[in-house]
Scaffold this motif. Structure first.
Motif, short mmCIF file in Angstrom:
data_model
loop_
_atom_site.label_atom_id
_atom_site.label_comp_id
_atom_site.label_asym_id
_atom_site.label_seq_id
_atom_site.Cartn_x
_atom_site.Cartn_y
_atom_site.Cartn_z
N CYS A 351 -86.32 -18.04 -45.43
CA CYS A 351 -86.80 -16.73 -46.24
C CYS A 351 -85.55 -16.05 -46.08
CB CYS A 351 -87.99 -15.94 -45.74
SG CYS A 351 -88.70 -14.63 -46.76
N THR A 352 -85.62 -14.58 -46.72
CA THR A 352 -84.23 -13.89 -46.46
C THR A 352 -84.64 -13.00 -45.06
OG1 THR A 352 -85.61 -12.05 -47.84
CG2 THR A 352 -84.24 -13.59 -48.87
N ASN A 353 -83.32 -12.48 -44.80
CA ASN A 353 -83.25 -11.74 -43.61
C ASN A 353 -83.58 -10.21 -43.79
OD1 ASN A 353 -82.54 -10.64 -41.16
ND2 ASN A 353 -80.25 -10.47 -41.58
N HIS A 354 -85.08 -9.93 -43.75
CA HIS A 354 -85.53 -8.56 -43.78
C HIS A 354 -86.08 -8.22 -42.85
CE1 HIS A 354 -88.43 -11.28 -45.87
NE2 HIS A 354 -89.21 -10.21 -45.77
N PHE A 355 -86.00 -6.93 -42.40
CA PHE A 355 -86.84 -6.56 -41.13
C PHE A 355 -87.20 -5.05 -41.35
CE2 PHE A 355 -82.23 -5.87 -40.86
CZ PHE A 355 -82.09 -4.61 -40.44
N ILE A 356 -87.86 -4.56 -40.30
CA ILE A 356 -88.08 -3.03 -40.27
C ILE A 356 -88.42 -2.69 -38.84
CG2 ILE A 356 -90.59 -3.49 -40.42
CD1 ILE A 356 -90.92 -1.12 -41.93
N ASP A 357 -87.97 -1.47 -38.75
CA ASP A 357 -87.94 -0.90 -37.35
C ASP A 357 -89.45 -0.53 -36.96
OD1 ASP A 357 -86.36 0.74 -35.04
OD2 ASP A 357 -88.00 2.05 -35.78
N TYR A 358 -89.73 -1.06 -35.63
CA TYR A 358 -91.07 -1.05 -35.30
C TYR A 358 -91.59 0.33 -35.17
CZ TYR A 358 -95.08 -1.87 -32.24
OH TYR A 358 -96.37 -2.02 -31.64
N GLU A 359 -90.93 1.27 -34.52
CA GLU A 359 -91.66 2.63 -34.51
C GLU A 359 -91.61 3.29 -35.81
OE1 GLU A 359 -92.64 4.32 -31.88
OE2 GLU A 359 -92.01 2.46 -30.67
N THR A 360 -90.81 2.98 -36.79
CA THR A 360 -90.80 3.43 -38.17
C THR A 360 -91.88 2.97 -38.91
OG1 THR A 360 -88.28 3.42 -38.44
CG2 THR A 360 -89.64 3.49 -40.62
N LEU A 361 -92.48 1.64 -38.74
CA LEU A 361 -93.74 1.06 -39.33
C LEU A 361 -94.62 1.74 -38.65
CD1 LEU A 361 -94.69 -0.97 -41.17
CD2 LEU A 361 -94.84 -2.64 -39.04
N CYS A 362 -94.97 2.03 -37.61
CA CYS A 362 -96.02 2.62 -36.86
C CYS A 362 -96.33 4.15 -37.36
CB CYS A 362 -95.58 2.73 -35.23
SG CYS A 362 -95.90 1.37 -34.51
N ARG A 363 -95.16 4.67 -37.62
CA ARG A 363 -95.21 6.14 -38.19
C ARG A 363 -95.75 6.07 -39.74
NH1 ARG A 363 -91.53 8.48 -41.35
NH2 ARG A 363 -89.94 7.12 -40.54
N LEU A 364 -95.24 4.94 -40.43
CA LEU A 364 -95.44 5.08 -41.86
C LEU A 364 -97.08 4.66 -42.00
CD1 LEU A 364 -92.40 3.13 -43.35
CD2 LEU A 364 -93.02 5.64 -43.64
#
Length: 526
Positions: A351-364
């Motif tokens: 796949c492609t190299n995509h990610f998300i910050d864990y704390e950012t995801l929790c907040r959203l």
């Protein structure tokens, strides 16, 4: 002389012999053997009774006690009604009559078959042993055929109902919900749904002092030894795991899981799952299919916790929007991120190299859940009124039906116990069997009366709900302070994370744009 003998009278009756009626009963055997011993002047040392034991096995308490008395030289004569009372396995029965008894100086007499080990005219005895085993083999085939027919029809044939259920007093092949344990089963599935591991669930149940299935079975069936059903006598992860995989809780019947090598052997062999006999919708389910599947998914995704004490609450929930794989946790310098698992495993081939910050995801996710949880005044008022309803109204009348069933059963048990006394006085049922059955029925009646009393007390007390407490609870749900596993697992099915891209804002700073899609477990828009 006959007075030189110290005789043991051996009496046996199996469930298969019940159809022979009074002629095979324990009381009839006792009268016959006592009269025979008296007539011939034999001193009776003791009686050895096995009531309800098959003749294909010699591991019977009464028989083994008789063998111990032979070894202690307390008896030197054994008298039975016929050869089949001794046993229906021709090899083992022959070993006792031809080898063991003679080696111990024990004289053996089978009254109806005219067998006396002191007589030279016993040539037909081995053939009689074979005939007795053939009878047992034929009976076993008929019983097996009848059980297979019941299994195919979805009838429950087990000795004990699965935990969470009880046998229908009016039909022992049908399962009814057991209110005292059904709530525990539902709690287990709820906890698994929320992502708790079987070990966590077992630990909490043990802390609360909830009896494990083995202990509960022995508490409701007096005379059973819990040590025969469980080594640890407590809830274990293995027990929880088996329950979470048991389709019985969906209202389906799965039987025929094992088979015996021989009608004389107690050992069983496991059959492959595809050979099980599954009949759907045979009884009331305790959990929904959605809850059953989700509990299994949550359990599978949380078999191990990451090292270092960090717990990823999005495990099994956060998915790559492009390839569908789970997002996997990564960390650098104490900062946690979720990255596509396929990319981590196979690089760009996956796949492609995509990610998300864990704390950012929790907040959203928390921000979006707060929006979804906002209630109108009308909705809030309706929920509070529903919480104040009496308990019996919210269960579809199940409590009232249960109370009616308990009343019928207690009345029926009165009649059963009364008949039991009459059968004992008339000699149809021996004293030992009478005491065992009486203890069982009285214990069942006592349990039914206690449960009925609890139902009546709850009905008289009304709902314990307090409107202020309910209002406080609703307020906490409408505006949660943090994203907890409980909140996430109850409301969110999955979170799909797409590839992000960076853009330059008006101030010249780079800003990451990334699409996050939340799929809820309720019908509201995503």
């Amino acid at each position: 002389m006959g007075t030189d003998y110290s005789a043991g009278l051996y009496l046996r009756l199996s469930r298969d012999d019940d159809k022979l009626g009074e002629s095979a009963s324990i009381s009839t055997q006792r009268r016959m053997l006592a009269a025979y011993a008296k007539e011939h002047g034999y001193l009776v040392y003791a009686e050895y009774v096995d009531d309800g034991y098959s003749g294909t096995s010699f591991d019977r308490p009464g028989f083994q006690r008789m063998i111990r008395d032979i070894e202690s030289k307390k008896i030197n004569m054994v008298i039975t009604k016929d050869l089949s009372r001794l046993g229906r396995d021709y090899i083992t029965a022959g070993q006792y009559t031809e080898l063991y008894f003679p080696s111990k100086g024990v004289r053996y007499i089978a009254v109806n078959d005219g067998y006396d080990s002191d007589s030279p005219y016993n040539d037909l005895a081995p053939f009689q042993h074979v005939i007795n085993e053939m009878y047992a083999r034929d009976a076993s085939k008929k019983i097996r055929s009848a059980l297979q027919s019941k299994i195919a029809a979805g009838c429950f044939i087990g000795n004990f109902a699965p935990y969470g259920y009880q046998k229908d007093p009016e039909n022992k092949n049908h399962l009814l919900v057991d209110p005292s344990t059904a709530q525990v089963v539902q709690y287990i599935f709820q906890q698994a749904e929320l992502g708790f591991r079987p070990a966590d669930i077992a630990r909490e149940l043990n802390r609360r002092g909830v009896p494990c299935p083995a202990l509960h079975r022995c508490q409701t069936h007096p005379g059973l030894d819990a040590a025969n059903y469980s080594r640890r006598l407590e809830w274990t992860p293995s027990t929880i795991g088996k329950m979470l995989r048991n389709i019985c809780y969906l209202g389906h019947m799965a039987q025929g899981k094992t088979s015996k090598l021989s009608f004389k052997a107690h050992a069983t062999i496991e059959k492959p799952r595809e050979d099980w006999v599954v009949v759907e919708h045979t009884h009331e389910p305790l959990v929904s299919r959605e809850a059953f599947d989700l509990a299994g998914q949550r359990m599978a995704s949380r078999t191990k916790r990451p090292a270092g004490g960090f717990h990823n609450i999005f495990s099994g929930i956060a998915k790559c929007a492009d390839c569908g794989h789970n997002m996997s946790i990564t960390s650098a310098h104490g900062v946690y991120r979720l990255a596509c698992g396929a990319y981590k495993l196979r690089g760009t081939a996956g796949c492609t190299n995509h990610f998300i910050d864990y704390e950012t995801l929790c907040r959203l996710v928390l921000e979006q859940l707060r929006k979804q949880l906002q209630l109108t005044d009308e909705q809030r008022h309706a929920l509070l009124n529903r919480a104040m309803e009496l308990p019996g109204r919210a269960d579809g009348g199940r409590t009232d039906k249960r109370a009616a069933t308990l009343k019928r059963r207690t009345a029926e048990l009165d009649r059963v116990i009364e008949q039991l006394y009459e059968d004992n006085l008339s000699g149809k049922i021996g004293d030992e069997r009478f005491q065992r059955l009486l203890a069982r029925y009285e214990a069942e009646q006592k349990g039914a009366e206690a449960e009925l009393q609890q139902i009546q007390e709850r009905a008289e007390a009304g709902s314990p709900a307090d409107q202020r407490d309910c209002s406080t609870l609703l307020a906490q749900w409408e505006n949660p302070e943090a994203l907890t596993p409980d909140l996430l697992y109850r409301l969110v099915d999955r979170v799909e994370i797409s590839q992000g891209r960076y853009e330059t804002g008006p101030d010249g700073r780079r800003v990451k744009r990334q699409q996050i899609k939340i799929i809820y477990r309720f019908s509201s828009a995503n």
